[in-house]
Design a protein around this motif. Sequence first.
Motif, PDB file in Angstrom:
ATOM      1  N   LEU A   1      -9.007  -5.326   4.475  1.00 29.99           N
ATOM      2  CA  LEU A   1      -8.947  -3.788   4.228  1.00 29.99           C
ATOM      3  C   LEU A   1      -7.726  -3.270   3.473  1.00 29.99           C
ATOM      4  O   LEU A   1      -8.086  -2.167   2.673  1.00 29.99           O
TER       5      LEU A   1
ATOM      6  N   LEU B   1      -7.781  -1.173   0.027  1.00 28.89           N
ATOM      7  CA  LEU B   1      -7.403   0.083  -0.440  1.00 28.89           C
ATOM      8  C   LEU B   1      -6.397   0.036  -1.370  1.00 28.89           C
ATOM      9  O   LEU B   1      -6.427   0.952  -2.157  1.00 28.89           O
ATOM     10  N   SER B   2      -5.527  -1.023  -1.480  1.00 30.57           N
ATOM     11  CA  SER B   2      -4.439  -1.107  -2.572  1.00 30.57           C
ATOM     12  C   SER B   2      -5.178  -1.284  -3.916  1.00 30.57           C
ATOM     13  O   SER B   2      -4.946  -0.882  -5.037  1.00 30.57           O
TER      14      SER B   2
ATOM     15  N   TYR C   1      -8.355  -0.449  -4.611  1.00 34.18           N
ATOM     16  CA  TYR C   1      -8.748   0.915  -5.090  1.00 34.18           C
ATOM     17  C   TYR C   1      -8.064   1.908  -5.578  1.00 34.18           C
ATOM     18  O   TYR C   1      -8.125   2.415  -6.754  1.00 34.18           O
TER      19      TYR C   1
ATOM     20  N   LEU D   1       0.944  -1.161   0.119  1.00 30.58           N
ATOM     21  CA  LEU D   1       0.032   0.134  -0.168  1.00 30.58           C
ATOM     22  C   LEU D   1       0.783   1.086  -0.151  1.00 30.58           C
ATOM     23  O   LEU D   1       0.592   2.095  -0.784  1.00 30.58           O
TER      24      LEU D   1
ATOM     25  N   THR E   1       1.145   3.837  -3.296  1.00 30.77           N
ATOM     26  CA  THR E   1       0.624   5.100  -3.091  1.00 30.77           C
ATOM     27  C   THR E   1       1.663   6.284  -3.540  1.00 30.77           C
ATOM     28  O   THR E   1       1.395   7.049  -4.074  1.00 30.77           O
TER      29      THR E   1
END
Length: 224
Positions: free
Chosen positions: A124, A128-129, A131, A17, A21
Amino acid sequence: MTDSPAAPSRRHLAALLIVLTVAQFGAPLTLRGHGWAAVYVAVYIALIAVAVTRFAPNAAQHRLLIGASVVMGAAGLWFVLHQDSTAAQAILVSGIGVLQAALLVTLGDALLRPPADLRTTDMLLIALSAYLLIGGVFAAFTGLQVLLDPGSWVALSTGEDLGWQDMVYASFVTLATLGFGDIVPVGPWARSLAAAEAVVGPLFVAVVIARLVGVAGLMQRDKR
């Protein structure tokens, strides 16, 4: 009956993640010269290293990630050597799109068929990754559009020509349905792509996250 694949560790999910990012939102580094462009490509090399070694539970997914990594590596090298070339930029954006799409397929499989030992926080982190990867894949498509079809997207606020780096921002604004209106699609395919992304973003949050919390039985997983 085959055993469920082992889940990646939380440490590696967090590393994925973080690196992802930086990769998604570090595109402006490529505007600062060849050295910074090399740094940006190095971030993707780190992403490849984490993904290939930790997120391929079966042979087919491993081959998919290896192939995508080779494409990204070659594209990144070509871009660093020919940064001002539109063709080199298009090759880089294509490599980014291929790698992120392959990783999205792999993480999507983990969301739909989670390993038995995956916990709430782990899922989760994967969500998130995923997304971020959705935004990245759409950014690659729109980045190719502005490179190969100039004028398909316009910057209303400045009137300046757009680069593929601008489309990372535009993609995530569209994915989150913020609608700032400073970068807008004007070509027919650009509008179709923007509409598709605007639909996918809320659906991911509403459907996939709801599945993680309500259907996948995360509370029961945590009690095992």
